[in-house]
Design a protein around this motif. Structure first.
Motif, PDB file in Angstrom:
ATOM      1  N   TRP A   1      -9.204  53.787 124.180  1.00 35.07           N
ATOM      2  CA  TRP A   1      -9.853  52.847 123.261  1.00 35.07           C
ATOM      3  C   TRP A   1     -11.186  52.351 123.835  1.00 35.07           C
ATOM      4  N   THR A   2     -11.218  52.105 125.151  1.00 31.73           N
ATOM      5  CA  THR A   2     -12.457  51.642 125.788  1.00 31.73           C
ATOM      6  C   THR A   2     -13.557  52.686 125.676  1.00 31.73           C
ATOM      7  N   VAL A   3     -13.196  53.957 125.886  1.00 30.10           N
ATOM      8  CA  VAL A   3     -14.179  55.037 125.745  1.00 30.10           C
ATOM      9  C   VAL A   3     -14.728  55.066 124.314  1.00 30.10           C
ATOM     10  N   VAL A   4     -13.848  54.938 123.334  1.00 32.24           N
ATOM     11  CA  VAL A   4     -14.272  54.945 121.933  1.00 32.24           C
ATOM     12  C   VAL A   4     -15.181  53.765 121.642  1.00 32.24           C
ATOM     13  N   LYS A   5     -14.824  52.586 122.155  1.00 34.44           N
ATOM     14  CA  LYS A   5     -15.630  51.390 121.895  1.00 34.44           C
ATOM     15  C   LYS A   5     -17.031  51.527 122.513  1.00 34.44           C
ATOM     16  N   ASN A   6     -17.086  52.003 123.761  1.00 34.71           N
ATOM     17  CA  ASN A   6     -18.390  52.167 124.406  1.00 34.71           C
ATOM     18  C   ASN A   6     -19.230  53.207 123.701  1.00 34.71           C
ATOM     19  N   PHE A   7     -18.597  54.284 123.258  1.00 40.97           N
ATOM     20  CA  PHE A   7     -19.322  55.320 122.526  1.00 40.97           C
ATOM     21  C   PHE A   7     -19.892  54.752 121.228  1.00 40.97           C
TER      22      PHE A   7
END
Length: 359
Positions: free
Chosen positions: A88-94
């Motif tokens: 989820w963190t990767v998706v949010k940062n992207f």
């Protein structure tokens, strides 16, 4: 509105969606205090939607680990929450870099996992809410089952109280005692009065909500049958075949009373020659098997005159068993051989650890 929340599956989707919608609203309101550009609303919306999707698998995983040992459950929750928070963190940062920073790409890939701890906290919060709500639902369901069982038990007690207050029952019993006194059978009359006293005391002081040892139920059934034996004299025969290892098995209080009553009413009373009533109990695997049988005329063709057709006895018993054991029981009415009717009950075998006196 109440009917909507009765469906637990529908309830999950409503609360799940409302939770992530609340997350999006809080995130957007926080951006206003930080004077973020209006484009940030799309970042917040996509973050909430990604969280909504990623947290769905946790529901099905938690359903599987619901009955695991506590330590295994906690480790599984932590592991799954951490893995999903990383994704989820990767998706949010992207989303943030692609939409808000116009395609910015950091040089260090570790930057994609920045603020994973925040995502981990959110996923753990989701997990805590899920287990909290599910435990609450389970508790409410158990309370409902207990309430239903209590109501059915009190109905059974009221049915037994009918014998205590029924003029015919008391008249027949006391008349038999009077007759015994007149023919100088004082000792027998005294025994009958003692049985009647014990029977009434048992029915008054035994809490029908609680389960009791099978030996106590046999004791109460025998008291009632001995009293009725005065009425029918030699026309009523009684047989008990109770396995030794079932004596302390727990059964619902007053569970035998309607079965014995049916046997008296439909088998013994309807035959000029009387009849035989037998009560058996056996342990089979993890179950307790109880059988109440008679050698009466059998099941009539008209359902309304059958032992379970009136609905009061066996229907009440079946509903009490369903309330106490859910689907883990059976109550079957079948023809007896060579004639008569027998009722077979199967319930989980539970042992009484604290022995109580029978009287």
């Amino acid at each position: 509105m109440h009917k909507i929340f009765e469906d637990r599956h529908r309830q999950f989707w409503i609360l799940h969606t409302l939770g992530w919608l609340g997350f999006a609203v809080v995130g957007y309101l926080g951006s206003l205090f930080q004077e973020m550009r209006e484009a940030y609303i799309f970042v917040v919306a996509l973050d909430a939607y990604a969280g909504w999707l990623l947290s769905i698998p946790m529901r099905y995983a938690y359903q599987r680990i619901w009955h695991w040992a506590p330590w295994k459950m906690v480790l599984s929750i932590l592991a799954m929450a951490f893995v999903l928070s990383c994704i989820w963190t990767v998706v949010k940062n992207f989303n943030y870099w692609e939409i808000y920073r116009h395609g910015y790409r950091p040089d260090d890939w570790i930057q994609y996992f920045r603020q994973t701890s925040v995502g981990f906290y959110v996923m753990l919060s989701w997990s805590g809410l899920y287990f909290g709500i599910r435990y609450y639902q389970t508790l409410q369901l158990e309370k409902q089952k207990l309430l239903t069982a209590s109501n059915k038990a009190h109905e059974a007690q009221l049915k037994m109280l009918r014998y205590q207050l029924n003029p015919h029952f008391l008249f027949n019993t006391l008349n038999a005692v009077s007759t015994l006194v007149l023919i100088n059978e004082a000792e027998t009359a005294n025994k009958m009065l003692s049985r009647l006293s014990d029977f009434l005391r048992y029915s008054l002081y035994k809490d029908p909500i609680n389960k009791v040892a099978l030996a106590q139920e046999i004791y109460a059934a025998n008291l009632y049958l001995e009293i009725e034996k005065v009425r029918f004299s030699e026309r009523l025969s009684i047989e008990f075949d109770i396995a030794e290892n079932t004596q302390q098995a727990l059964v619902p209080s007053l569970i035998l009373q309607p079965l014995v009553e049916n046997a008296i009413k439909y088998a013994v009373a309807r035959q000029s020659s009387g009849g035989l009533i037998s009560i058996k109990a056996r342990k089979f695997g993890h179950d307790l098997l109880i059988e109440v049988a008679d050698n009466g005329p059998g099941m009539p063709e008209q359902p309304e005159t059958a032992p379970n057709g009136g609905g009061v006895g066996l229907v009440n018993t079946r509903e009490r068993l369903a309330a106490l054991y859910d689907k883990n029981f059976s109550l079957v009415l079948t023809p007896n051989q060579p004639k008569g009717v027998k009722v077979n009950i199967r319930i989980p075998f539970e042992v009484e650890h604290n022995d109580e006196k029978l009287a």
